[in-house]
Design a protein around this motif. Sequence first.
Motif, PDB file in Angstrom:
ATOM      1  N   TYR A 155       2.228  -5.379  28.074  1.00  0.00           N
ATOM      2  CA  TYR A 155       3.816  -5.441  27.961  1.00  0.00           C
ATOM      3  C   TYR A 155       4.287  -6.780  28.091  1.00  0.00           C
ATOM      4  O   TYR A 155       4.162  -7.624  29.088  1.00  0.00           O
ATOM      5  CB  TYR A 155       4.478  -4.841  29.143  1.00  0.00           C
ATOM      6  N   ASP A 156       4.732  -7.662  26.965  1.00  0.00           N
ATOM      7  CA  ASP A 156       5.347  -8.871  27.112  1.00  0.00           C
ATOM      8  C   ASP A 156       4.283  -9.806  27.543  1.00  0.00           C
ATOM      9  O   ASP A 156       4.527 -10.844  28.523  1.00  0.00           O
ATOM     10  CB  ASP A 156       6.380  -8.867  27.993  1.00  0.00           C
ATOM     11  N   GLY A 157       3.090  -9.694  26.962  1.00  0.00           N
ATOM     12  CA  GLY A 157       1.893 -10.632  27.647  1.00  0.00           C
ATOM     13  C   GLY A 157       1.294 -10.190  28.790  1.00  0.00           C
ATOM     14  O   GLY A 157       0.624 -11.242  29.464  1.00  0.00           O
ATOM     15  N   LYS A 158       1.677  -9.301  29.616  1.00  0.00           N
ATOM     16  CA  LYS A 158       1.334  -8.951  31.051  1.00  0.00           C
ATOM     17  C   LYS A 158       0.774  -7.526  30.916  1.00  0.00           C
ATOM     18  O   LYS A 158       0.849  -6.826  30.013  1.00  0.00           O
ATOM     19  CB  LYS A 158       2.595  -8.958  32.072  1.00  0.00           C
ATOM     20  N   ASN A 192      -0.966  -9.337  44.161  1.00  0.00           N
ATOM     21  CA  ASN A 192      -0.744  -7.998  43.636  1.00  0.00           C
ATOM     22  C   ASN A 192       0.752  -7.516  43.623  1.00  0.00           C
ATOM     23  O   ASN A 192       1.169  -6.675  44.147  1.00  0.00           O
ATOM     24  CB  ASN A 192      -1.411  -7.038  44.655  1.00  0.00           C
ATOM     25  N   SER A 193       1.427  -8.463  42.967  1.00  0.00           N
ATOM     26  CA  SER A 193       2.881  -8.189  42.830  1.00  0.00           C
ATOM     27  C   SER A 193       3.357  -7.550  41.576  1.00  0.00           C
ATOM     28  O   SER A 193       2.913  -7.893  40.334  1.00  0.00           O
ATOM     29  CB  SER A 193       3.545  -9.703  42.807  1.00  0.00           C
ATOM     30  N   TRP A 194       4.088  -6.408  41.673  1.00  0.00           N
ATOM     31  CA  TRP A 194       4.315  -5.622  40.385  1.00  0.00           C
ATOM     32  C   TRP A 194       5.979  -5.445  40.412  1.00  0.00           C
ATOM     33  O   TRP A 194       6.559  -5.283  41.646  1.00  0.00           O
ATOM     34  CB  TRP A 194       3.645  -4.253  40.696  1.00  0.00           C
ATOM     35  N   SER A 195       6.521  -5.243  39.265  1.00  0.00           N
ATOM     36  CA  SER A 195       7.983  -5.078  39.002  1.00  0.00           C
ATOM     37  C   SER A 195       7.929  -3.391  38.401  1.00  0.00           C
ATOM     38  O   SER A 195       6.960  -3.133  37.816  1.00  0.00           O
ATOM     39  CB  SER A 195       8.621  -5.975  38.354  1.00  0.00           C
ATOM     40  N   ARG A 196       9.102  -2.841  38.816  1.00  0.00           N
ATOM     41  CA  ARG A 196       9.037  -1.268  38.393  1.00  0.00           C
ATOM     42  C   ARG A 196      10.239  -1.271  37.500  1.00  0.00           C
ATOM     43  O   ARG A 196      11.285  -1.714  37.825  1.00  0.00           O
ATOM     44  CB  ARG A 196       9.022  -0.315  39.579  1.00  0.00           C
ATOM     45  N   LYS A 197      10.154  -0.519  36.293  1.00  0.00           N
ATOM     46  CA  LYS A 197      11.198  -0.082  35.697  1.00  0.00           C
ATOM     47  C   LYS A 197      11.244   1.408  34.998  1.00  0.00           C
ATOM     48  O   LYS A 197      10.310   1.645  34.620  1.00  0.00           O
ATOM     49  CB  LYS A 197      11.213  -1.310  34.253  1.00  0.00           C
ATOM     50  N   GLN A 231      10.870  -2.982  25.037  1.00  0.00           N
ATOM     51  CA  GLN A 231      11.867  -3.831  25.572  1.00  0.00           C
ATOM     52  C   GLN A 231      13.213  -3.535  24.839  1.00  0.00           C
ATOM     53  O   GLN A 231      14.319  -3.916  25.479  1.00  0.00           O
ATOM     54  CB  GLN A 231      11.409  -5.258  24.865  1.00  0.00           C
ATOM     55  N   LYS A 232      13.127  -3.123  23.701  1.00  0.00           N
ATOM     56  CA  LYS A 232      14.579  -2.644  23.176  1.00  0.00           C
ATOM     57  C   LYS A 232      14.951  -1.261  23.376  1.00  0.00           C
ATOM     58  O   LYS A 232      15.936  -0.668  23.012  1.00  0.00           O
ATOM     59  CB  LYS A 232      14.331  -2.861  21.581  1.00  0.00           C
ATOM     60  N   ASN A 233      13.808  -0.514  24.137  1.00  0.00           N
ATOM     61  CA  ASN A 233      14.132   0.975  24.268  1.00  0.00           C
ATOM     62  C   ASN A 233      14.548   1.778  23.092  1.00  0.00           C
ATOM     63  O   ASN A 233      15.533   2.573  23.053  1.00  0.00           O
ATOM     64  CB  ASN A 233      15.294   1.075  25.459  1.00  0.00           C
ATOM     65  N   HIS A 234      13.516   1.605  22.050  1.00  0.00           N
ATOM     66  CA  HIS A 234      13.890   2.355  20.845  1.00  0.00           C
ATOM     67  C   HIS A 234      12.747   3.058  20.262  1.00  0.00           C
ATOM     68  O   HIS A 234      11.445   2.350  20.333  1.00  0.00           O
ATOM     69  CB  HIS A 234      14.201   1.031  19.833  1.00  0.00           C
ATOM     70  N   LEU A 235      12.797   4.212  19.874  1.00  0.00           N
ATOM     71  CA  LEU A 235      11.775   5.095  19.602  1.00  0.00           C
ATOM     72  C   LEU A 235      12.244   5.464  18.061  1.00  0.00           C
ATOM     73  O   LEU A 235      13.181   5.781  17.473  1.00  0.00           O
ATOM     74  CB  LEU A 235      11.845   6.333  20.291  1.00  0.00           C
ATOM     75  N   ARG A 236      11.006   5.305  17.183  1.00  0.00           N
ATOM     76  CA  ARG A 236      11.305   5.674  15.648  1.00  0.00           C
ATOM     77  C   ARG A 236       9.886   6.500  15.289  1.00  0.00           C
ATOM     78  O   ARG A 236       8.712   6.378  15.964  1.00  0.00           O
ATOM     79  CB  ARG A 236      11.462   4.624  14.888  1.00  0.00           C
ATOM     80  N   LYS A 237      10.285   7.378  14.276  1.00  0.00           N
ATOM     81  CA  LYS A 237       9.141   8.267  13.783  1.00  0.00           C
ATOM     82  C   LYS A 237       8.372   7.366  12.689  1.00  0.00           C
ATOM     83  O   LYS A 237       9.182   6.989  11.667  1.00  0.00           O
ATOM     84  CB  LYS A 237       9.596   9.821  13.484  1.00  0.00           C
ATOM     85  N   VAL A 238       7.185   7.578  12.454  1.00  0.00           N
ATOM     86  CA  VAL A 238       6.579   7.029  11.432  1.00  0.00           C
ATOM     87  C   VAL A 238       5.639   8.077  10.680  1.00  0.00           C
ATOM     88  O   VAL A 238       4.632   8.444  11.177  1.00  0.00           O
ATOM     89  CB  VAL A 238       5.812   5.714  11.723  1.00  0.00           C
TER      90      VAL A 238
END
Length: 420
Positions: free
Chosen positions: A288-291, A317-322, A387-394
């Motif tokens: 995610y974003d290079g991490k 051991n530092s983590w962020s939560r989303k 990142q954009k919180n966008h879902l699409r069907k392919v």
Amino acid sequence: MVFSFDLGVILQRDTRRTKRRWKVIRRRRRRDISKGHEPSLEIPLDLVIEIFRRLPPKSLTRFKLVSKLWSSIVCSKYLTDLSSSPRIYMWLGFDEEKILVSSSPSSPDLDGSFVIDQDLTISAMKGYSVSHVYRGLMCFTNGTNAQIFNTTTRQLVVLPEIEESNIIAEEYKFRKVIYRIGHDPVHDQYKVVCIVSTHNVRRMEHWVFTLGGGVSRQWRKIPSPCPQHSPFTQGLTMNGRMYYLGLVPDLLSPVFVRFNISSEEIRVLQNVEDAFWCRYYYTEIIEYDGKLAILDYSDLVKDGVMELWVREDEEKNSWSRKTLVLHPSHMNMVKTHIVHNMSLRVQGTTRNGDVILVPQHITRPDDQFIVLPQVTTHFYVFLYNLQKNHLRKVYIKSNRYNTKRWDVVGFDDIENFMSL
């Protein structure tokens, strides 16, 4: 008249000499090439590389035979990294037969659909399943047996048996064997990692095999870390390190394991955080974003919610939560296509940062977790941008194949010309 005649004779003689001279030059060039001498390049090397990266794989494979220089250029990591050709790899089932196909995007930016345009099936694949696709290399497994297939050159190599494995030799009724491919950036080598564990995870072994010519063609056992564990995620390779989550008996939370592909050292890291707990059927390590990140998508189909943990600092051991919540229109799209006894599975990410979600049909007889073939002839995946919180069907289109038994087994965008 005499002067004109003499001039014509001279011109004819010069023409014949020129033709003979060029014939000699061409013979010398062919002789030098056959002896492995490097032909002189009359154009800059960077321009040659630019020309190479625009050619199809079949042409590049033939150019490897021209000279050692051209072979090294074609097989170079630099050219491999430039040769991006995004592809989705799929199994298609017909009666007792399985075929392997790949699909390329109908538009460069992946906004359109994918189209099945390659049949990669070979007879040696019969009875095997795809366990991993990484940088143009595909791993096939059948129990404790494994094969590596180069999707670009179509070369297949059968890996030797791990004869010194005590767990395999004792033929445990329930055992787990996992194969993964990784790349060592220090020595520019590809390695296969095999993790063998018993059903109760009281015993486990780690083995490493180096691909390519000029290396020892045998498995090497490396020390297994404590505590003993059983991997349950596909894992992720980043910056020369392979990461996965493992289950430990009697522990409520999983352990986080790191394998250094270059030094071949394994470390069990600290847990993500005390509050971290996951339903391991629906958890995967992603980029995610290079991490490094962990995605829990167990509530995606039901509630449209996912939890994302992003590692901010490895040493601390530092983590962020989303928490990610699907837009109502995206949720309706999921509900429409994912019906009873169906779910979604993470099958890697694209270079654009989209998570690939594959539909799967699930049944749980006797408390077992079984993934069944699809129940629709419409091939498709969901691409979700975190990142954009966008879902699409392919859609994955095909005018040739018609079956309800299919599964997406991987996504890769590398053309690899290495010799196995």
